[in-house]
Motif scaffolding. Structure first.
Motif, PDB file in Angstrom:
ATOM      1  N   ARG A  22       1.006  -1.150   0.028  1.00  0.00           N
ATOM      2  CA  ARG A  22       0.058   0.054  -0.206  1.00  0.00           C
ATOM      3  C   ARG A  22       0.978   1.264  -0.113  1.00  0.00           C
ATOM      4  O   ARG A  22       1.854   1.237   0.806  1.00  0.00           O
ATOM      5  CB  ARG A  22      -0.773  -0.004   1.382  1.00  0.00           C
ATOM      6  N   CYS A  23       0.771   2.215  -1.005  1.00  0.00           N
ATOM      7  CA  CYS A  23       1.490   3.438  -1.152  1.00  0.00           C
ATOM      8  C   CYS A  23       0.708   4.636  -1.362  1.00  0.00           C
ATOM      9  O   CYS A  23      -0.257   4.588  -1.793  1.00  0.00           O
ATOM     10  CB  CYS A  23       2.422   3.173  -2.331  1.00  0.00           C
ATOM     11  N   GLU A  24       1.242   5.834  -1.057  1.00  0.00           N
ATOM     12  CA  GLU A  24       0.851   6.944  -1.502  1.00  0.00           C
ATOM     13  C   GLU A  24       1.325   7.668  -2.363  1.00  0.00           C
ATOM     14  O   GLU A  24       2.609   7.623  -2.328  1.00  0.00           O
ATOM     15  CB  GLU A  24       0.643   7.756  -0.008  1.00  0.00           C
ATOM     16  N   VAL A  25       0.955   8.220  -3.406  1.00  0.00           N
ATOM     17  CA  VAL A  25       1.510   9.065  -4.468  1.00  0.00           C
ATOM     18  C   VAL A  25       2.053  10.326  -3.996  1.00  0.00           C
ATOM     19  O   VAL A  25       1.134  11.066  -3.561  1.00  0.00           O
ATOM     20  CB  VAL A  25       0.775   9.176  -5.990  1.00  0.00           C
ATOM     21  N   VAL A  26       3.156  10.661  -3.828  1.00  0.00           N
ATOM     22  CA  VAL A  26       3.853  11.847  -3.366  1.00  0.00           C
ATOM     23  C   VAL A  26       4.000  12.805  -4.508  1.00  0.00           C
ATOM     24  O   VAL A  26       3.759  13.941  -4.290  1.00  0.00           O
ATOM     25  CB  VAL A  26       5.343  11.810  -2.701  1.00  0.00           C
TER      26      VAL A  26
END
Lengths: 344, 609
Positions: free
Chosen positions: A288-292
């Motif tokens: 699970r990742c957040e787009v920076v």
């Protein structure tokens, strides 16, 4: 087996306590284009100066066509060097600069004039012979410097940051022109640059330097596919590097379990995941990742991800499939884009 | 690995560089040994070596003498006072010449240099004519200064104004004004920016100029001789008196040694300031740094500078010239006509006018010698091979500060027997003059040679040029202008040299300054007038040689630069590159090898806007 055109045998140059070149050994075959790549201060320019005879060695040997160059002054080595800032003779016009080398080699005047004209044609400055160098633009100066270096027909042409001062679009065009030109002329070239794009576009063989030593050497494709060390990988612009424990077909990393290519040896390694090997999907699957952030790079988009665990990850997407900044995605990994690096 | 590292390469290369330096230095070293060290040593030997013994006790005797201590004290304080006064008067001038544009600047800069190369005899008489009894100020205001020390100080400022303007102003003109602008963008006020950015960059050159002025005034001869009266004497004057009037060689020898030591100390200080000056500064084309005076402050400053130049330099020169026309029957060319004939009383074996030809011939020969000796020395010094060379650098400056009287007299007593028997050679005079000229050549050439980008030399070497070829192909064309200026200085200084020449010029071929001195030494308005006329001719020849050598070369460069400005990008732009390339004009001047840094050389002045 004939001698290579250029051989460096454990060449060492020290400035005070610091070794600018630390026992560097390197061969270049005739007609080969070798690009030395490295960050500033890695000893690239010193390497060229050592070969040209402008820098005294503290150890080792430089051989040209098998002959030791110790004690041979710069003007008798028969090598050409194109300086980073060109160093055109300000008091001479373009033709005077180009004809300088042939004149030093006592070429008759008419042959010299012909050669000057030929070379100016070759570098795309026909008829510029009478122009004062002060009127030249940066790109033109670069071309004249190249023509000047080629004019005495050196057995080895060395280029120090040949395109360093030019703007990007010009650089990209010139690098293609240069490669074609050297191919036509059959020139042996030793170039240094800090720009990996330039090196990969120009070279038959790339040599990556670090702190006066050679870190990696190979064809552009080899070096690109197998950077070998984390330093080289980072220098080539890859930042997805992590420590890993390989166990069969998978590895344990800070990002969780990654697939590795078949035949990877077991145990502790450093792994590189190419951005193209990071596949983005819906948040449910994978890491699970957040787009920076997103960086547009021509045909594709570089996406910087902040995973729920482990360091930041770089991914590569095609334009249409790029998620919005702030979006939450699930990242998967493709085994063919995972590369094992040597431990440091 | 470390153990069997071959060390031969480095050793050989280093030896080679040193060998080149030493080979270049050989001729200048031999020259200075034969024509400076040997004569000076002869004098000292003659004075202190008697009856087979060295008499060093005499040193103590001489130093214990109250009158000698008085001379020492006067020598030091007048030099310090002259230096302070010169800096105070000339620094605004340095600024004006460096940063302000005004009509006639080039000409004026050449004019303020004239006093520096003017024979001291001429200057002394000019100030006598200006400040002395019956002189300009006496008849106008009833003010006489020739009895006060002020006359000496003012004459010293007159002589050394150009030293400060050229040394400091030359560098000032090349300092990038954008450095100050950068400081101002960072919030510094005008004054603060100047104090924090410009002043630190200038300080070493101010110190360097100050030390040079101190050196010249410390060894002042002609001015003190004429304006000092019987009570005021510098070491140099005292040496002359002891040598030529009292014939007390031992005392003269001790004083010569003393002066030599003092000069060595001063030169050591100068070398130190000069080394600091040659630190990396961002230098630009001086043509672009000057601007028309703006605002009341700059206009007032310029007016002040021009007034000082008019009063201090133009007025004495003008009074001198006026006197030369002020004949017994009103203004006219009486004195000049008289120069054409040999005098009835036998002062000369040849006509005074003939001395002009003599002087020019001698000075031309001296210039050639000085250029060869000084040029080779500067080339050797550029190799920078350590302490030995730095010592050599200092050695080359010694003749500048050493008593010319000593050198001249030393020539007489030492070069009169084999292996160096030059008694009958006409070369004797040019050799002595070249000794004084060569240090100027070194000082002018050295900064320029050092400013030639080492990589330009390397570029030529890689293209197949041998070291000699590199020098001819790369260095020589770049330093041509400096060579012209050096030649101009050497020529003018040789032309005006008096202290040494007076001893060695043959009676049948005197030089111009010797003739002036002889005429001044005779009574009568005719002789005085002829002296003034000859001095005026000397002044004009000096000025003309300076101008001639500075103008044509810089003029050519000016056109070249002008062209660069009109055509930043020429029409025949390369095929694939049209429009895509950054213009060369984006990096004007900075690091441009076409513009060698010439801190001690006057930069060419007028901008070509």
């Amino acid at each position: 087996m004939t001698d290579p055109l250029l051989r460096l045998d454990a060449v060492t140059v020290r400035f005070g306590a610091r070794a600018a070149l630390d026992a560097v050994s390197l061969d270049a075959a005739a007609h080969e284009i070798v690009c030395v790549l490295g960050p500033s201060g890695s000893g690239k320019s010193t390497l060229l100066r050592a070969v040209a005879g402008l820098q005294q060695l503290d150890g080792g040997r430089v051989l040209l066509d098998g002959a030791d160059q110790d004690g041979v002054p710069a003007h008798r080595r028969g090598v050409g060097l194109m300086f980073q800032d060109h160093q055109l003779f300000p008091q001479r016009d373009v033709g005077g600069n180009v004809a300088f080398g042939p004149r030093m080699h006592k070429m008759p005047r008419d042959a010299r004039d012909r050669r000057t004209a030929e070379l100016l044609d070759l570098v795309g400055l026909p008829g510029a012979s009478a122009r004062p160098v002060a009127t030249l633009s940066g790109g033109e100066q670069q071309r004249v410097a190249l023509a000047r270096a080629l004019a005495p027909e050196p057995r080895l042409l060395m280029l120090d940051e040949p395109l360093g001062q030019l703007d990007r679009s010009l650089r990209e065009r010139l690098v293609v022109e240069l490669r074609r030109l050297f191919g036509t002329l059959g020139t042996t070239v030793l170039a240094v640059t800090h720009d990996q794009g330039e090196a990969f576009a120009l070279a038959d063989r790339v040599v990556v330097m670090r702190d006066g030593r050679i870190e990696r050497s190979g064809t552009p494709l080899e070096v690109w596919q197998k950077p070998g060390s984390a330093f080289v990988a980072r220098f080539l612009g890859f930042d997805n590097i992590t420590a890993a424990t390989v166990n069969g077909a998978v590895a344990d990393t800070a990002w969780g379990t990654l697939p590795v290519p078949a035949g990877t040896p077991e145990g502790e390694h450093q792994l590189l995941v190419r951005p193209s090997g990071v596949r983005l999907g819906p948040p449910g699957g994978g890491l699970r990742c957040e787009v920076v952030s997103r960086t547009f790079r021509g045909g594709h988009v570089g996406v910087l991800l902040r995973p729920e665990r482990g360091p930041d990850l770089e991914a590569e997407c095609v334009l249409r499939e790029t998620p919005e900044e702030g979006a939450v995605v699930g990242a998967g990994f493709a085994a063919e884009d995972v590369v094992v690096l040597d431990r440091e | 690995m470390e153990l069997h590292r071959p060390v031969t390469a480095r050793g050989a290369g280093h030896r080679r560089a040193t060998a080149t330096g030493l080979a270049l230095a050989a001729l200048p070293a031999a020259f200075f040994a034969a024509f400076f060290a040997y004569p000076v040593a002869s004098i000292v030997g003659r004075g202190l070596h008697e009856g087979g013994h060295w008499r060093f006790g005499r040193i103590g005797d001489v130093l214990g003498d109250g009158s000698v201590r008085h001379v020492l004290w006067f020598t030091c304080w007048q030099a310090a006072a002259s230096t302070a006064l010169t800096l105070a008067v000339a620094l605004p001038g340095a600024y004006a010449f460096a940063r302000l544009d005004f009509p006639g600047k080039r000409l004026l800069r050449a004019v303020v240099t004239v006093p520096f190369v003017l024979p001291t005899v001429v200057a002394g008489s000019a100030f006598l004519a200006l400040l002395g009894q019956g002189g300009f100020t006496d008849s106008l205001f009833g003010v006489r200064l020739d009895t006060s020390v002020w006359a000496i100080l003012i004459a010293h400022v007159f002589f050394n104004y150009a030293v400060v303007v050229r040394t400091v102003g030359g560098l000032w003109a090349q300092l990038d004004p954008r450095q100050e602008e950068a400081a101002r963008m960072l919030g510094a006020g005008r004054l603060a920016a100047w104090r924090r950015v410009t002043l630190p960059a200038l300080a070493p050159s101010v110190a360097s100029a100050g030390v040079m002025v101190f050196l010249f005034t410390f060894t002042s001869f002609g001015v003190i001789q004429i304006l000092g009266g019987p009570t005021r004497a510098t070491l140099e004057v005292e040496i002359y008196r002891e040598t030529a009037e009292i014939f007390d060689l031992p005392t003269a020898a001790v004083l010569t040694l003393l002066q030599l030591l003092a000069v060595v100390a001063i030169l050591a200080v100068h070398a130190w300031t000069a080394r600091r000056r040659e630190s990396a500064l961002r230098l630009v084309d001086p043509a672009g740094t000057a601007h028309r005076p703006r605002g009341i402050g700059e206009r007032a400053l310029l007016a002040g500078v021009l007034a000082v130049i008019a009063l201090l330099i133009l007025l004495p020169l003008g009074v001198l010239a006026a006197r030369s026309f002020d004949g017994p029957t009103g203004y006219g060319l009486t004195f000049y006509r008289a120069l054409g004939s040999t005098s009835a009383d036998g002062t000369f074996l040849v006509s005074p006018l003939h001395t002009v030809a003599n002087s020019v011939r001698y000075a031309a020969a001296a210039t050639v010698i000085a250029l060869v000796v000084g040029g080779l020395a500067a080339a050797a010094l550029t190799r920078r091979t350590g302490r030995l060379m730095r010592g050599f650098d200092g050695l080359l400056m010694l003749p500048l500060g050493t008593s010319a009287v000593t050198v001249g007299f030393g020539f007489l007593i030492s070069l009169d027997r084999p292996p160096l028997d030059l008694r009958d050679s006409w070369l004797l005079v040019p050799l002595a003059q070249a000794l004084v000229g060569a240090p100027f050549v070194v000082r002018v050439m050295l900064p320029v040679l050092r400013a030639v980008d080492q990589r330009l030399r390397e570029a030529a070497a890689v293209l197949g040029a041998s070291p000699l070829r590199v020098w001819r192909e790369v260095e020589l064309p770049l330093v041509g202008r400096a060579l012209g200026i050096a030649a101009g200085f050497a020529f003018s200084v040789s032309l005006g040299e008096f202290g040494a020449t007076v001893f060695i010029a043959r009676p049948d071929s005197p030089t111009l300054p010797v003739a002036v001195a002889r005429l001044l030494g005779r009574a009568g308005a005719m002789n005085y007038g002829q002296a003034m006329a000859l001095s005026t001719i000397l002044m004009v020849v000096c000025a003309a040689s300076l101008l001639l050598l500075e103008y044509p070369l810089s003029g050519r460069r000016r056109r070249a630069t002008g062209r660069k400005e009109v055509l930043p990008v020429a029409p025949s732009e390369g095929s694939a590159l049209a429009g895509a390339v950054p213009s060369a004009g984006e990096r004007p001047g900075a690091g441009d090898p076409e513009l060698p840094a010439t801190p001690s050389v006057p930069a060419r002045s007028e901008s070509h806007r």
